[in-house]
Write a protein that holds these residues in place. Structure first.
Motif, PDB file in Angstrom:
ATOM      1  N   GLU A 365       0.827  -1.194   0.000  1.00  0.00           N
ATOM      2  CA  GLU A 365       0.000   0.000   0.000  1.00  0.00           C
ATOM      3  C   GLU A 365       0.865   1.248   0.000  1.00  0.00           C
ATOM      4  O   GLU A 365       1.826   1.334   0.758  1.00  0.00           O
ATOM      5  CB  GLU A 365      -0.825  -0.029   1.289  1.00  0.00           C
ATOM      6  CG  GLU A 365      -2.203   0.521   1.167  1.00  0.00           C
ATOM      7  CD  GLU A 365      -2.963   0.323   2.483  1.00  0.00           C
ATOM      8  OE1 GLU A 365      -2.689  -0.680   3.184  1.00  0.00           O
ATOM      9  OE2 GLU A 365      -3.778   1.183   2.806  1.00  0.00           O
ATOM     10  N   LEU A 366       0.530   2.181  -0.854  1.00  0.00           N
ATOM     11  CA  LEU A 366       1.142   3.508  -0.769  1.00  0.00           C
ATOM     12  C   LEU A 366       0.047   4.456  -0.338  1.00  0.00           C
ATOM     13  O   LEU A 366      -1.052   4.451  -0.906  1.00  0.00           O
ATOM     14  CB  LEU A 366       1.722   3.947  -2.129  1.00  0.00           C
ATOM     15  CG  LEU A 366       3.252   3.828  -2.247  1.00  0.00           C
ATOM     16  CD1 LEU A 366       3.651   2.374  -2.231  1.00  0.00           C
ATOM     17  CD2 LEU A 366       3.776   4.521  -3.482  1.00  0.00           C
ATOM     18  N   ASP A 367       0.333   5.246   0.699  1.00  0.00           N
ATOM     19  CA  ASP A 367      -0.689   6.122   1.257  1.00  0.00           C
ATOM     20  C   ASP A 367      -0.219   7.569   1.148  1.00  0.00           C
ATOM     21  O   ASP A 367       0.652   7.992   1.901  1.00  0.00           O
ATOM     22  CB  ASP A 367      -0.911   5.709   2.724  1.00  0.00           C
ATOM     23  CG  ASP A 367      -1.895   6.631   3.426  1.00  0.00           C
ATOM     24  OD1 ASP A 367      -2.691   7.284   2.736  1.00  0.00           O
ATOM     25  OD2 ASP A 367      -1.827   6.703   4.668  1.00  0.00           O
ATOM     26  N   ARG A 368      -0.727   8.268   0.175  1.00  0.00           N
ATOM     27  CA  ARG A 368      -0.382   9.661  -0.074  1.00  0.00           C
ATOM     28  C   ARG A 368       1.123   9.884  -0.046  1.00  0.00           C
ATOM     29  O   ARG A 368       1.636  10.745   0.677  1.00  0.00           O
ATOM     30  CB  ARG A 368      -1.064  10.565   0.955  1.00  0.00           C
ATOM     31  CG  ARG A 368      -2.540  10.232   1.155  1.00  0.00           C
ATOM     32  CD  ARG A 368      -3.354  11.441   1.466  1.00  0.00           C
ATOM     33  NE  ARG A 368      -3.312  12.378   0.353  1.00  0.00           N
ATOM     34  CZ  ARG A 368      -4.117  13.436   0.264  1.00  0.00           C
ATOM     35  NH1 ARG A 368      -4.991  13.699   1.213  1.00  0.00           N
ATOM     36  NH2 ARG A 368      -4.038  14.238  -0.770  1.00  0.00           N
ATOM     37  N   ALA A 369       1.857   9.092  -0.805  1.00  0.00           N
ATOM     38  CA  ALA A 369       3.321   9.142  -0.792  1.00  0.00           C
ATOM     39  C   ALA A 369       3.858  10.276  -1.660  1.00  0.00           C
ATOM     40  O   ALA A 369       3.408  10.478  -2.790  1.00  0.00           O
ATOM     41  CB  ALA A 369       3.886   7.811  -1.276  1.00  0.00           C
ATOM     42  N   ASP A 398       1.983  12.530  -4.197  1.00  0.00           N
ATOM     43  CA  ASP A 398       0.691  12.182  -3.637  1.00  0.00           C
ATOM     44  C   ASP A 398       0.116  10.898  -4.249  1.00  0.00           C
ATOM     45  O   ASP A 398      -1.014  10.885  -4.728  1.00  0.00           O
ATOM     46  CB  ASP A 398      -0.278  13.365  -3.860  1.00  0.00           C
ATOM     47  CG  ASP A 398      -1.473  13.254  -2.924  1.00  0.00           C
ATOM     48  OD1 ASP A 398      -1.352  12.538  -1.900  1.00  0.00           O
ATOM     49  OD2 ASP A 398      -2.510  13.861  -3.225  1.00  0.00           O
ATOM     50  N   SER A 400      -1.289   7.190  -4.061  1.00  0.00           N
ATOM     51  CA  SER A 400      -1.900   6.190  -3.187  1.00  0.00           C
ATOM     52  C   SER A 400      -2.381   5.031  -4.049  1.00  0.00           C
ATOM     53  O   SER A 400      -2.954   5.254  -5.116  1.00  0.00           O
ATOM     54  CB  SER A 400      -3.119   6.768  -2.469  1.00  0.00           C
ATOM     55  OG  SER A 400      -2.759   7.878  -1.695  1.00  0.00           O
ATOM     56  N   THR A 402      -3.336   0.463  -3.564  1.00  0.00           N
ATOM     57  CA  THR A 402      -3.238  -0.748  -2.764  1.00  0.00           C
ATOM     58  C   THR A 402      -3.179  -1.942  -3.703  1.00  0.00           C
ATOM     59  O   THR A 402      -3.935  -2.001  -4.676  1.00  0.00           O
ATOM     60  CB  THR A 402      -4.482  -0.907  -1.869  1.00  0.00           C
ATOM     61  OG1 THR A 402      -4.616   0.284  -1.096  1.00  0.00           O
ATOM     62  CG2 THR A 402      -4.342  -2.101  -0.950  1.00  0.00           C
ATOM     63  N   GLY A 435       3.746  10.922   3.665  1.00  0.00           N
ATOM     64  CA  GLY A 435       2.902   9.761   3.380  1.00  0.00           C
ATOM     65  C   GLY A 435       3.546   8.497   3.916  1.00  0.00           C
ATOM     66  O   GLY A 435       4.545   8.553   4.645  1.00  0.00           O
ATOM     67  N   ARG A 436       2.978   7.364   3.554  1.00  0.00           N
ATOM     68  CA  ARG A 436       3.469   6.101   4.098  1.00  0.00           C
ATOM     69  C   ARG A 436       3.521   5.026   3.025  1.00  0.00           C
ATOM     70  O   ARG A 436       2.795   5.076   2.035  1.00  0.00           O
ATOM     71  CB  ARG A 436       2.533   5.604   5.213  1.00  0.00           C
ATOM     72  CG  ARG A 436       2.533   6.484   6.449  1.00  0.00           C
ATOM     73  CD  ARG A 436       1.660   5.887   7.523  1.00  0.00           C
ATOM     74  NE  ARG A 436       0.297   5.664   7.052  1.00  0.00           N
ATOM     75  CZ  ARG A 436      -0.598   4.919   7.696  1.00  0.00           C
ATOM     76  NH1 ARG A 436      -0.251   4.292   8.810  1.00  0.00           N
ATOM     77  NH2 ARG A 436      -1.817   4.778   7.226  1.00  0.00           N
ATOM     78  N   ASP A 443       3.930   0.095   8.431  1.00  0.00           N
ATOM     79  CA  ASP A 443       4.752   1.109   7.784  1.00  0.00           C
ATOM     80  C   ASP A 443       6.162   0.530   7.624  1.00  0.00           C
ATOM     81  O   ASP A 443       6.740   0.023   8.589  1.00  0.00           O
ATOM     82  CB  ASP A 443       4.798   2.365   8.679  1.00  0.00           C
ATOM     83  CG  ASP A 443       5.415   3.554   7.960  1.00  0.00           C
ATOM     84  OD1 ASP A 443       6.333   3.331   7.136  1.00  0.00           O
ATOM     85  OD2 ASP A 443       4.986   4.700   8.210  1.00  0.00           O
TER      86      ASP A 443
END
Ligand code: ADP
Ligand code: MG
Length: 656
Positions: A365-369, A398, A400, A402, A435-436, A443
């Protein structure tokens, strides 16, 4: 982590001598016992060294020409001579032991330093290596660490030995005659002052010499590598390369000669002066006797005194020389410590958890990276100023998405769009600025780098092979793999038949970086290697770009099998390879501009549809997919052999 967090000092000369000296000293602390032995040996041999002059004095004043004129004392003479024979023999034996101990100590300390540097560099993050010339790194390990070898192995004991000799000789000289001692050492303070000056110049020159050596190593490394030679040949630039090397070489000669010659005239003066003082001593002794204050000045005293003085000559000059070498080596130590002081940007968090490879599901998952490449920064130079937020160029903006466990996600888009960068964020080769990045909901910054690396397999854009056999290259992924496992992986990657066609089969040496293999063979070998690792998460960066249509199809089959049991992120230039992906992300300018399945994205009629038509409309690449696919203009592409990966002619044809 911000660039300013990275400690970086100015090259060698910028630090204080005492701090640097203290750090050099800490390198020796693990070997205290050995140091004590050396000190004892040095004290013994130097102490023995001043016994002889006293024996000489006794030979003259008591045995040969007794001051009471009682005639030659033969038995005493025999004893004294016996002593004069024994002393050099014993000190020679001690000398051998001392040389052995110091050589061992010096080499051990140097080996420690080399290993520490190597280990430290292994831990450095990728961005350090993209910003630093390989040759420059090699030069620090080879030339700089090698350059301090003599200091580590010889200098320390040599300083100690010389200091002890000088001090002992001075004490003995004062005992013999303090007046003559003053004559003998009058100019020494001047020498010391001069020496310090010369030392500074030497140190500066040493720093520049090492810089130049580093440049030479870098030129060698770049232009004598397979790629470098190839480049020079095809652009006919060999004479330029030769010229470049010659110039740097000439600079090296100049610097080396200047470094060696700095202070030589100073040494000549010192040596001459020390050489002529015994003559002055005779004169002063005569004057002292005439003036009547030289009652204690006997012939034996004068002989013993001048013997001591001659003995003082070499240690003094040696000390001056050695302290110059120390100055020189401080410049080298400075360069080594500069590298050791670089802190890796990416390190395990203190409470980092281990991702259990056997149970990891493989959800990515990339979350607002957000990510921007750090500005290049060179060891030993002032840290690059933090790039202002407004000036930052984000390679990932930015983003995101999954990828569920077992899914195949494809990333497509124009070159330079940020696909490779995006893939580097997952195994934490770079850290996101904001982001994460999550694996199974954790993480990646909270997991150990080692466990993340174990869970992820990657086939990078440039295939890197070690200069070793095919089997060794495959086993890099799994050192204990059996021959059957190797062959199974190679079969799956469709490279087995090619391997066994080599005379030496799996024991064929692939050559520097795999130059003995074709691009497609290298890629298939890299795929076999990652299959052997059998990771839960697989990242393929244009893994089929160098394959011809036939082998691509065969690798495609292998990849389809390989990707079934794991999460796969496939960056694809050839869209034919990812038509069946669960999700396709179209990336442009660091952003995900479209996402969906092949059919959905075609329907969107945006970036993906454009890329797709560019590749397929011209009939350059045959389209292979289960169903017919729609063209932008509404036309439908139907494949004759519908099954994916079916060998044979399956060029699409356009029907109205
Ligand atoms: P793609 O794989 O989609 O072709 P990349 O992810 O390699 O694109 O590159 C995205 C952008 O990041 C490009 O503009 C490229 O110039 C830049 N870039 C790539 N690597 C580095 C690097 N090591 N340092 C600085 N910029 C880089
Ligand atoms: Mg790329």
């Amino acid at each position: 982590m911000a660039a300013s967090d990275r400690r970086s000092t100015t090259a060698g000369g910028g630090r204080s001598d005492s701090g640097l000296g203290g750090r050099v000293w800490t390198l020796f602390t693990p070997y205290r016992a050995s140091l004590v032995l050396i000190v004892v040996a040095v004290l013994l041999s130097s102490g023995l060294g001043i016994v002889t002059p006293f024996l000489t004095q006794a030979v003259f004043d008591r045995a040969l020409f007794p001051l009471d004129h009682s005639g030659v004392h033969l038995s005493l003479l025999a004893w004294l001579v016996g002593g004069m024979v024994a002393v050099p023999v014993v000190s020679a034996l001690i000398g051998v032991f001392q040389t052995y101990e110091t050589t061992l100590l010096g080499n051990r300390v140097m080996a420690d330093l080399r290993s520490r540097l190597f280990e430290h560099l292994q831990r450095m993050d990728l961005s350090f290596f993209t910003a630093t010339r390989t040759g420059a790194i090699q030069s620090r390990l080879a030339n700089d660490v090698g350059g301090v070898q003599s200091v580590l192995s010889e200098t320390a004991s040599s300083i100690l030995g010389n200091v002890v000799t000088v001090v002992a000789a001075l004490v003995a000289m004062i005992i013999l005659s303090w007046q003559l001692t003053i004559v003998a050492v009058a100019l020494v303070p001047l020498f010391v002052v001069l020496q310090i000056r010369v030392g500074r110049v030497r140190r500066r020159l040493a720093g520049r010499t090492q810089e130049s050596l580093s440049d030479m190593t870098a030129i060698t490394e770049e232009s004598l590598s397979v790629s470098g030679v190839l480049l020079a040949k095809v652009f006919n630039r060999q004479s330029y390369e030769i010229q470049r090397y010659r110039e740097e070489n000439a600079r090296q000669v100049d610097l080396q000669v200047r470094q060696a010659m700095t202070g030589q005239s100073f040494f000549a003066v010192v040596q001459t002066f020390l050489g002529i003082t015994p003559a002055l001593v005779y004169l002063v002794a005569g004057i002292l006797i005439v003036l009547g204050s030289g009652a204690a000045v006997t012939a034996g005293t004068i002989v013993a005194f001048t013997t001591l003085q001659t003995r003082l000559l070499f240690p003094t000059v040696n000390l001056l020389r050695v302290s110059l070498d120390v100055q020189t080596s401080l410049a080298l130590f400075g360069r080594i410590f500069d590298y050791l002081d670089l802190t890796p940007r990416i390190v395990d968090a203190p409470d980092a958890r281990v991702l259990d490879v056997s149970t990891v599901a493989g959800r990515v998952e990339l979350d607002r990276a957000w990510f921007s490449y750090p500005a290049g920064e060179v060891a030993g130079q002032a840290p690059v100023a933090e790039v202002a937020e407004a000036d930052r160029v984000y390679a990932v903006k930015d983003v995101s998405f999954t990828v569920a466990p077992g899914q195949l996600a494809a990333i497509v888009g124009p070159s330079g769009g940020g696909k490779t960068t995006l893939s580097y964020l997952v195994p934490r080769l770079y850290d996101v600025d904001r982001g994460r990045v999550l694996i199974d909901g954790h993480d990646v910054k909270e997991l150990t780098q080692a466990s993340v690396a174990d869970a992820i397999g990657m086939v990078t854009q440039d295939t890197f092979l070690l200069h070793s056999t095919i089997a060794d290259n495959l086993r890099y992924a799994k050192p204990d793999a059996t021959r059957e496992e190797l062959e199974a992986a190679a079969r799956a990657a469709n490279i087995h038949d090619r391997i066994v066609s080599f005379a030496e089969g799996y024991d064929t040496v692939v050559g520097e970086r795999g130059y003995r293999l074709s691009g497609g063979e290298k890629q298939r070998l890299a795929i076999a290697r990652v299959l052997l690792k059998d990771p839960r998460i697989l990242i393929l960066d244009e893994a089929t770009s160098a394959l011809d249509t036939t082998s691509e199809r065969l690798v495609q089959q292998a990849l389809e099998n390989a990707t079934k049991r794991r999460t796969t992120i496939a960056i694809a230039h050839r869209l034919s390879t990812i038509l069946g992906a669960d999700v396709i992300l179209a990336v442009e300018n660091g952003q995900v501009v479209e996402r969906g399945t092949h059919a959905e994205l075609l329907a969107l009629d945006g970036l993906y549809a454009r890329l797709y038509t560019e590749q397929f409309a011209g009939g350059k690449v045959e389209a292979r997919c289960k169903d017919g696919v729609r063209f932008r203009d509404g036309a439908t592409l139907v494949s004759r052999n519908a099954a994916v990966g079916n060998a044979g002619e399956d060029a699409g044809e356009k029907v109205a």
